[in-house]
Design an enzyme around this catalytic site. Structure first.
Site, PDB file in Angstrom:
ATOM      1  N   GLY A 233       0.779  -1.232   0.000  1.00  0.00           N
ATOM      2  CA  GLY A 233       0.000   0.000   0.000  1.00  0.00           C
ATOM      3  C   GLY A 233       0.807   1.277   0.000  1.00  0.00           C
ATOM      4  O   GLY A 233       0.229   2.365   0.032  1.00  0.00           O
ATOM      5  N   GLU A 273       4.513  -6.234   2.119  1.00  0.00           N
ATOM      6  CA  GLU A 273       4.184  -6.917   0.856  1.00  0.00           C
ATOM      7  C   GLU A 273       3.756  -5.875  -0.181  1.00  0.00           C
ATOM      8  O   GLU A 273       2.622  -5.850  -0.622  1.00  0.00           O
ATOM      9  CB  GLU A 273       3.131  -8.014   1.066  1.00  0.00           C
ATOM     10  CG  GLU A 273       1.948  -7.586   1.894  1.00  0.00           C
ATOM     11  CD  GLU A 273       0.972  -8.720   2.215  1.00  0.00           C
ATOM     12  OE1 GLU A 273       1.396  -9.887   2.314  1.00  0.00           O
ATOM     13  OE2 GLU A 273      -0.210  -8.409   2.375  1.00  0.00           O
ATOM     14  N   ARG A 276       3.066  -2.014  -5.811  1.00  0.00           N
ATOM     15  CA  ARG A 276       3.104  -0.734  -6.531  1.00  0.00           C
ATOM     16  C   ARG A 276       4.410   0.043  -6.334  1.00  0.00           C
ATOM     17  O   ARG A 276       4.973   0.565  -7.305  1.00  0.00           O
ATOM     18  CB  ARG A 276       1.930   0.121  -6.031  1.00  0.00           C
ATOM     19  CG  ARG A 276       1.675   1.385  -6.800  1.00  0.00           C
ATOM     20  CD  ARG A 276       0.628   2.252  -6.061  1.00  0.00           C
ATOM     21  NE  ARG A 276      -0.465   1.478  -5.550  1.00  0.00           N
ATOM     22  CZ  ARG A 276      -1.588   1.199  -6.216  1.00  0.00           C
ATOM     23  NH1 ARG A 276      -1.766   1.698  -7.415  1.00  0.00           N
ATOM     24  NH2 ARG A 276      -2.532   0.446  -5.677  1.00  0.00           N
ATOM     25  N   ARG A 311      -6.757   1.014 -14.863  1.00  0.00           N
ATOM     26  CA  ARG A 311      -6.803   1.871 -13.667  1.00  0.00           C
ATOM     27  C   ARG A 311      -7.558   3.181 -13.889  1.00  0.00           C
ATOM     28  O   ARG A 311      -8.343   3.582 -13.035  1.00  0.00           O
ATOM     29  CB  ARG A 311      -5.402   2.126 -13.104  1.00  0.00           C
ATOM     30  CG  ARG A 311      -4.692   0.855 -12.613  1.00  0.00           C
ATOM     31  CD  ARG A 311      -3.444   1.153 -11.798  1.00  0.00           C
ATOM     32  NE  ARG A 311      -3.778   1.718 -10.523  1.00  0.00           N
ATOM     33  CZ  ARG A 311      -3.729   2.990 -10.209  1.00  0.00           C
ATOM     34  NH1 ARG A 311      -3.304   3.873 -11.091  1.00  0.00           N
ATOM     35  NH2 ARG A 311      -4.090   3.404  -9.023  1.00  0.00           N
ATOM     36  N   CYS A 342     -15.730  -0.697 -27.171  1.00  0.00           N
ATOM     37  CA  CYS A 342     -17.082  -0.153 -27.294  1.00  0.00           C
ATOM     38  C   CYS A 342     -17.609   0.179 -25.902  1.00  0.00           C
ATOM     39  O   CYS A 342     -18.632  -0.350 -25.443  1.00  0.00           O
ATOM     40  CB  CYS A 342     -17.980  -1.172 -27.983  1.00  0.00           C
ATOM     41  SG  CYS A 342     -17.329  -1.663 -29.574  1.00  0.00           S
ATOM     42  N   GLU A 343     -16.868   1.009 -25.204  1.00  0.00           N
ATOM     43  CA  GLU A 343     -17.181   1.422 -23.828  1.00  0.00           C
ATOM     44  C   GLU A 343     -16.706   2.854 -23.704  1.00  0.00           C
ATOM     45  O   GLU A 343     -15.535   3.136 -23.991  1.00  0.00           O
ATOM     46  CB  GLU A 343     -16.386   0.582 -22.814  1.00  0.00           C
ATOM     47  CG  GLU A 343     -16.902  -0.804 -22.557  1.00  0.00           C
ATOM     48  CD  GLU A 343     -18.219  -0.828 -21.832  1.00  0.00           C
ATOM     49  OE1 GLU A 343     -18.540   0.157 -21.140  1.00  0.00           O
ATOM     50  OE2 GLU A 343     -18.929  -1.834 -21.969  1.00  0.00           O
TER      51      GLU A 343
HETATM   52  C1  PLP Z   1      -2.751  -5.814  -3.471  1.00  0.00           C
HETATM   53  C2  PLP Z   1      -2.154  -6.282  -2.223  1.00  0.00           C
HETATM   54  C3  PLP Z   1      -0.842  -5.931  -1.895  1.00  0.00           C
HETATM   55  C4  PLP Z   1      -0.007  -4.995  -2.729  1.00  0.00           C
HETATM   56  O1  PLP Z   1      -0.523  -3.712  -2.737  1.00  0.00           O
HETATM   57  P1  PLP Z   1       0.330  -2.498  -3.352  1.00  0.00           P
HETATM   58  O2  PLP Z   1      -0.627  -1.356  -3.325  1.00  0.00           O
HETATM   59  O3  PLP Z   1       0.664  -2.903  -4.747  1.00  0.00           O
HETATM   60  O4  PLP Z   1       1.523  -2.311  -2.509  1.00  0.00           O
HETATM   61  C5  PLP Z   1      -0.304  -6.457  -0.746  1.00  0.00           C
HETATM   62  N1  PLP Z   1      -1.008  -7.295   0.040  1.00  0.00           N
HETATM   63  C6  PLP Z   1      -2.258  -7.663  -0.227  1.00  0.00           C
HETATM   64  C7  PLP Z   1      -2.969  -8.584   0.677  1.00  0.00           C
HETATM   65  C8  PLP Z   1      -2.883  -7.156  -1.367  1.00  0.00           C
HETATM   66  O5  PLP Z   1      -4.151  -7.513  -1.632  1.00  0.00           O
END
Ligand code: PLP
Length: 421
Positions: A233, A273, A276, A311, A342-343
């Site tokens: 995130g 984890e 992005r 996105r 077609c959107e």
């Molecule tokens: C999507 C997701 C991530 C990665 O999110 P980013 O915004 O790409 O860092 C990590 N953990 C879980 C459980 C996710 O669903």
């Protein structure tokens, strides 16, 4: 606050034009050096943390060569489905280098994760008995926590209270107690509460919430957690005038929260984890203007569609667009940059100031390296694009070919009873 209006390209405009003369557009181009640097910056920011591990969220860029680069940089793999587990396995990730953070999970996927020796984050307390019945009691039990009203989340991910993910605090304690009673001795804690978050205070708040919870778990349950996974995130600046997240400051803020809440306990490993933050800024969707059209507004129709990058349509997300070789020109016309689905939401930009465009102009859509091609689809018979890697020495490598019409028809290669009858 700066007011930048441009974003750098991964190589010179001439080189990019030469690549696009050889490789049919649209295609994705990834900058290996940028991806490696992003992985290293995160490791540096959390070098203070006990056994820090960044598990790359495979769903962001599920391409084996990219995963291999990240493995070389010391990353683990965060998977949420059987194909993602197989991708991680084929890339050479083993055992607890893989974590499996899934939801609404079928038994065979738990079995595959278990067989690989992956860390399994359970999304529900009931999954403990489900896993035990179908796969056997895991050696390590980790739950995904949902704080409900205790946290606010953010725009992309929504409010925790309305989120399908994770377990309540009461369920979390109950789950650990049940696992403890059955003899489990290894425990972890996971949460993922924000997405594309660039405010350090909000990212630190997520970590602090989990650290405080870990301290409470230690006190009330006498469970010394083995790890705390604060999720992904970490945001990126999609808009050129947004500043990037200061990872060193983020690391410092989280270190302070850790010391204040957990400093008195034996060390607990810290995991992230992120997807992005690692690949997002280092992937580019390269596309060419096919037609320009002027009706009630100006349209630039390109050969990519939202099936290549959804996105903007899905989140109303901003993706910066460069016109290759024309960065110095005045952006004196406003365009909707559209695909050919077609959107009507098949648009990469709405009312965007750009230089005057012509058929054949080469455009680069920035920050498409995470949740870009991975979210692609085949609607309207669109074939998914190739992926290329720009090596640190300037070489170009094809790391995934474009889909062909034969790929599109491959799933129809069945015993066609109805056709015979
Ligand atoms: C999507 C997701 C991530 C990665 O999110 P980013 O915004 O790409 O860092 C990590 N953990 C879980 C459980 C996710 O669903």
């Amino acid at each position: 606050m700066s007011h930048a209006t441009t974003k750098p390209l991964p190589c010179s405009a001439q080189r990019l034009a030469a690549i696009a003369d050889e490789v049919p557009t649209p295609f994705y181009l990834y900058d290996e050096q940028g991806i490696r640097a992003a992985a290293r910056a995160l490791l540096a920011a959390f070098a203070w943390a006990p056994r820090y591990t960044q598990y790359f969220a495979v769903k962001a860029t599920p391409t084996p060569r990219i995963l291999q680069i990240l493995r070389e940089e010391g990353s683990g793999a965060d998977c949420s489905s059987l194909p993602e587990l197989r991708l991680a396995e084929r890339t050479g990730f083993v055992g607890e280098q893989i974590c499996f953070t899934s939801n609404n999970t079928p038994a065979d996927e738990f079995a595959a994760a278990h067989a690989l020796g992956a860390i399994i984050n359970l999304d529900d307390v009931g999954h403990l008995a489900f896993v035990q019945r179908h796969v056997g009691l895991p050696d390590l039990v980790s739950f995904r926590y949902n704080p409900g009203q205790l946290a606010t989340g953010n725009a992309i991910i929504g409010q925790p209270e309305r989120s399908k993910f994770g377990v309540t605090k009461a369920q979390l304690f109950e789950g650990y107690r049940m696992a403890q009673a059955q003899g489990v001795r290894r425990f972890g804690l996971h949460a993922m509460l924000v997405s594309n978050e660039r405010e350090i205070a909000n990212l630190v708040a997520t970590a602090r919430l989990l650290f405080e919870l870990a301290a409470e778990i230690a006190q009330r349950l006498k469970i010394q957690l083995e790890f705390i996974n604060i999720g992904g995130g970490i945001g990126i600046p999609y808009h050129p005038d947004e500043p990037p997240v200061d990872l060193a400051a983020l690391g410092d803020g989280i270190r302070r929260a850790y010391d204040e809440t957990l400093g008195h306990l034996p060390p607990i490993a810290l995991f992230t984890e992120c997807g992005r933050a690692i690949t997002g800024p280092h992937g580019y969707l390269v596309t060419r203007v096919r037609h320009v059209k002027a009706t009630y507004r100006h349209y630039a129709g390109v050969d990519a569609t939202m099936a290549d990058l959804m996105r903007p349509a899905l989140y109303d997300a901003y993706h910066h667009i460069s016109v290759v070789g024309r960065e110095q020109e005045a952006a004196d016309r406003r365009y909707d940059v559209t695909g050919s689905l077609c959107e009507n939401n098949d648009k990469f930009a709405v009312d965007r100031a750009l230089p005057r465009l012509e058929r054949g102009d080469l455009l680069v859509i920035h920050d498409a390296g995470a949740h870009g091609r991975a979210m692609g689809f085949n609607y309207n018979g669109k074939l998914r694009p190739a992926e290329l890697l720009l090596r640190p020495n300037g070489d170009l490598t094809l790391i995934r070919r474009a889909e062909t019409l034969a790929d599109y028809f491959a799933t129809l290669d069945v015993e066609a009873d109805f056709a015979r009858g």
